[in-house]
Design a protein around this motif. Sequence first.
Motif, PDB file in Angstrom:
ATOM      1  N   LEU A  59      29.037  73.560  52.764  1.00 52.58           N
ATOM      2  CA  LEU A  59      28.835  72.337  51.994  1.00 52.58           C
ATOM      3  C   LEU A  59      29.580  72.403  50.669  1.00 52.58           C
ATOM      4  CD1 LEU A  59      25.036  71.838  52.714  1.00 52.58           C
ATOM      5  CD2 LEU A  59      26.899  70.392  53.561  1.00 52.58           C
ATOM      6  N   LEU A  60      29.551  73.563  50.024  1.00 55.75           N
ATOM      7  CA  LEU A  60      30.256  73.719  48.754  1.00 55.75           C
ATOM      8  C   LEU A  60      31.772  73.708  48.943  1.00 55.75           C
ATOM      9  CD1 LEU A  60      27.979  76.355  46.987  1.00 55.75           C
ATOM     10  CD2 LEU A  60      28.026  73.874  46.657  1.00 55.75           C
ATOM     11  N   ALA A  61      32.220  74.053  50.156  1.00 59.05           N
ATOM     12  CA  ALA A  61      33.652  74.004  50.465  1.00 59.05           C
ATOM     13  C   ALA A  61      34.101  72.609  50.873  1.00 59.05           C
ATOM     14  CB  ALA A  61      33.991  74.999  51.572  1.00 59.05           C
ATOM     15  N   GLY A  62      33.139  71.678  50.955  1.00 60.11           N
ATOM     16  CA  GLY A  62      33.516  70.296  51.233  1.00 60.11           C
ATOM     17  C   GLY A  62      33.059  69.737  52.559  1.00 60.11           C
ATOM     18  N   ALA A  63      32.248  70.474  53.320  1.00 60.79           N
ATOM     19  CA  ALA A  63      31.733  69.932  54.584  1.00 60.79           C
ATOM     20  C   ALA A  63      30.874  68.708  54.309  1.00 60.79           C
ATOM     21  CB  ALA A  63      30.924  70.989  55.330  1.00 60.79           C
ATOM     22  N   ASP A  64      30.913  67.769  55.241  1.00 65.13           N
ATOM     23  CA  ASP A  64      30.169  66.513  55.088  1.00 65.13           C
ATOM     24  C   ASP A  64      28.719  66.637  55.525  1.00 65.13           C
ATOM     25  OD1 ASP A  64      32.468  64.609  54.416  1.00 65.13           O
ATOM     26  OD2 ASP A  64      33.180  65.553  56.270  1.00 65.13           O
ATOM     27  N   GLY A  65      28.437  67.641  56.351  1.00 64.99           N
ATOM     28  CA  GLY A  65      27.081  67.744  56.869  1.00 64.99           C
ATOM     29  C   GLY A  65      26.833  69.073  57.536  1.00 64.99           C
TER      30      GLY A  65
ATOM     31  N   VAL B 285      16.909  69.764  54.671  1.00 62.67           N
ATOM     32  CA  VAL B 285      17.437  68.559  54.029  1.00 62.67           C
ATOM     33  C   VAL B 285      17.577  68.763  52.519  1.00 62.67           C
ATOM     34  CG1 VAL B 285      16.954  66.127  53.512  1.00 62.67           C
ATOM     35  CG2 VAL B 285      16.621  67.002  55.837  1.00 62.67           C
ATOM     36  N   SER B 286      16.656  69.506  51.914  1.00 58.22           N
ATOM     37  CA  SER B 286      16.746  69.769  50.472  1.00 58.22           C
ATOM     38  C   SER B 286      17.993  70.579  50.135  1.00 58.22           C
ATOM     39  CB  SER B 286      15.494  70.502  49.987  1.00 58.22           C
ATOM     40  OG  SER B 286      14.357  69.662  50.074  1.00 58.22           O
ATOM     41  N   ILE B 287      18.323  71.554  50.974  1.00 61.39           N
ATOM     42  CA  ILE B 287      19.539  72.335  50.724  1.00 61.39           C
ATOM     43  C   ILE B 287      20.757  71.425  50.742  1.00 61.39           C
ATOM     44  CG2 ILE B 287      21.095  74.039  51.771  1.00 61.39           C
ATOM     45  CD1 ILE B 287      18.583  75.687  52.443  1.00 61.39           C
ATOM     46  N   TYR B 288      20.824  70.551  51.729  1.00 63.82           N
ATOM     47  CA  TYR B 288      21.960  69.623  51.799  1.00 63.82           C
ATOM     48  C   TYR B 288      22.020  68.739  50.553  1.00 63.82           C
ATOM     49  CZ  TYR B 288      24.735  65.561  52.939  1.00 63.82           C
ATOM     50  OH  TYR B 288      25.656  64.547  52.875  1.00 63.82           O
ATOM     51  N   LYS B 289      20.903  68.128  50.217  1.00 65.20           N
ATOM     52  CA  LYS B 289      20.892  67.188  49.090  1.00 65.20           C
ATOM     53  C   LYS B 289      21.198  67.888  47.771  1.00 65.20           C
ATOM     54  CE  LYS B 289      17.849  63.628  51.007  1.00 65.20           C
ATOM     55  NZ  LYS B 289      16.535  62.926  50.889  1.00 65.20           N
ATOM     56  N   TRP B 290      20.576  69.030  47.545  1.00 64.62           N
ATOM     57  CA  TRP B 290      20.786  69.728  46.280  1.00 64.62           C
ATOM     58  C   TRP B 290      22.210  70.247  46.157  1.00 64.62           C
ATOM     59  CZ3 TRP B 290      15.607  72.971  46.155  1.00 64.62           C
ATOM     60  CH2 TRP B 290      14.540  72.084  45.944  1.00 64.62           C
TER      61      TRP B 290
ATOM     62  N   LYS C 186      24.852  68.789  47.411  1.00 66.67           N
ATOM     63  CA  LYS C 186      25.687  67.628  47.114  1.00 66.67           C
ATOM     64  C   LYS C 186      25.436  67.093  45.705  1.00 66.67           C
ATOM     65  CE  LYS C 186      27.982  67.446  50.945  1.00 66.67           C
ATOM     66  NZ  LYS C 186      29.445  67.721  50.938  1.00 66.67           N
ATOM     67  N   GLU C 187      24.230  67.329  45.185  1.00 70.08           N
ATOM     68  CA  GLU C 187      23.895  66.859  43.831  1.00 70.08           C
ATOM     69  C   GLU C 187      24.277  67.868  42.747  1.00 70.08           C
ATOM     70  OE1 GLU C 187      19.737  66.115  44.179  1.00 70.08           O
ATOM     71  OE2 GLU C 187      20.003  64.297  45.384  1.00 70.08           O
ATOM     72  N   GLY C 188      24.785  69.036  43.161  1.00 71.81           N
ATOM     73  CA  GLY C 188      25.191  70.042  42.184  1.00 71.81           C
ATOM     74  C   GLY C 188      24.045  70.790  41.544  1.00 71.81           C
ATOM     75  N   LYS C 189      22.878  70.807  42.192  1.00 73.21           N
ATOM     76  CA  LYS C 189      21.723  71.543  41.660  1.00 73.21           C
ATOM     77  C   LYS C 189      21.827  72.998  42.111  1.00 73.21           C
ATOM     78  CE  LYS C 189      18.645  67.528  41.542  1.00 73.21           C
ATOM     79  NZ  LYS C 189      17.380  66.923  42.037  1.00 73.21           N
ATOM     80  N   HIS C 190      22.715  73.741  41.468  1.00 76.63           N
ATOM     81  CA  HIS C 190      23.095  75.052  41.966  1.00 76.63           C
ATOM     82  C   HIS C 190      21.966  76.068  41.919  1.00 76.63           C
ATOM     83  CE1 HIS C 190      27.492  73.809  41.035  1.00 76.63           C
ATOM     84  NE2 HIS C 190      27.132  73.466  42.241  1.00 76.63           N
ATOM     85  N   LYS C 191      21.228  76.136  40.846  1.00 76.12           N
ATOM     86  CA  LYS C 191      20.148  77.116  40.771  1.00 76.12           C
ATOM     87  C   LYS C 191      19.082  76.820  41.816  1.00 76.12           C
ATOM     88  CE  LYS C 191      16.717  79.350  37.823  1.00 76.12           C
ATOM     89  NZ  LYS C 191      15.777  79.413  38.961  1.00 76.12           N
TER      90      LYS C 191
ATOM     91  N   TYR D 255      18.006  78.627  49.300  1.00 77.14           N
ATOM     92  CA  TYR D 255      18.852  79.201  50.349  1.00 77.14           C
ATOM     93  C   TYR D 255      18.572  80.694  50.524  1.00 77.14           C
ATOM     94  CZ  TYR D 255      23.313  79.559  52.996  1.00 77.14           C
ATOM     95  OH  TYR D 255      24.294  79.732  53.956  1.00 77.14           O
ATOM     96  N   ARG D 256      18.351  81.382  49.421  1.00 77.04           N
ATOM     97  CA  ARG D 256      18.055  82.816  49.504  1.00 77.04           C
ATOM     98  C   ARG D 256      16.705  83.053  50.184  1.00 77.04           C
ATOM     99  NH1 ARG D 256      20.416  83.797  43.401  1.00 77.04           N
ATOM    100  NH2 ARG D 256      22.600  84.056  44.032  1.00 77.04           N
ATOM    101  N   TRP D 257      15.739  82.182  49.899  1.00 80.58           N
ATOM    102  CA  TRP D 257      14.455  82.280  50.614  1.00 80.58           C
ATOM    103  C   TRP D 257      14.660  82.024  52.105  1.00 80.58           C
ATOM    104  CZ3 TRP D 257      12.429  78.201  53.436  1.00 80.58           C
ATOM    105  CH2 TRP D 257      11.182  78.467  54.033  1.00 80.58           C
TER     106      TRP D 257
END
Length: 298
Positions: free
Chosen positions: A198-204, A218-223, A225-230, A236-238
């Motif tokens: 996703l960070l490399a530009g994948a759409d989904g 879904v939260s991983i995808y949304k965050w 795309k929203e740039g909520k990196h932390k 994702y680590r969990w």
Amino acid sequence: MNVQWEGVMPAVTTKFTEQDTLDLDMFLKNIKAQIGAGVSGIILGGTLGEASTLEENEKEVLVKSTVEEVSGKIPVIMNIAEQSTRGALKAVRNAEKYGANGLMVLPPMRYKANATETVTYFSEIAKSTSLPIMIYNNPVDYGIEVSLPMFEELINFSNIQAVKESTRDITNITRLRNRFGERLSILCGVDTLALESLLAGADGWVAGLVCAFPRETVSIYKWAKEGKHKEVLDLYRWFMPLLELDINPQLVQNIKMAEVATGLGTENVRAPRLPLQGGERKRVQEIIDAAMACRPVL
């Protein structure tokens, strides 16, 4: 329906009763949970769906039931994984008849087709239908890679619109984007590479553990795309020990065990698959239990 190839698209499991019949009650409970979490589509009949063991009438029931449940909110995508072009064309006709909104198409099964044969196979399918198509590019598991020159030919068909990118090479996302711009949507097909993709530009993300954890996925995808990196890195680590259950020959059994933990499925699989036993079962259960003990509150 105009399919938007983006967001999280679950490759859902098929639910069975102890009598080895379709468990539609549990299946639809899971579909409702996916819709409630905000997924972008439902993919039926993939590896996780145990498609190779399904009868044609069962595929019909699954597609029609899902189409009715989603009620036009999101597209229903049918997987096409056949041994022959003839068989694939029949499967496409059936998918259309049952009401599917799009197709995810694998290369020919069993026979390792060369580049010309593979392009011809996909082309014959594209010519036979108006349904939008996502090509599943997974050389690791299926032995056939759809290369950039092959995609160069395939994008002549307007209904070939997306690729499920499962080469395990994140840089292939950049190659695809550099070569084709926005012409092809790119969806990650490997759970353990989802955030990186996703960070490399994948759409989904065509996801597996979403079957048990729809809101987290879904939260991983949304965050992302929203740039909520932390926030996304913490989640994702969990999630990673669970996501690793997807890259395993027993991924169906693994994910069904996770579905039991979240109340969204049962362990029933169709033979020759059997529920996990012994040390491997203990290992997988410990991973699930550890994750559930510190499951984030979203």
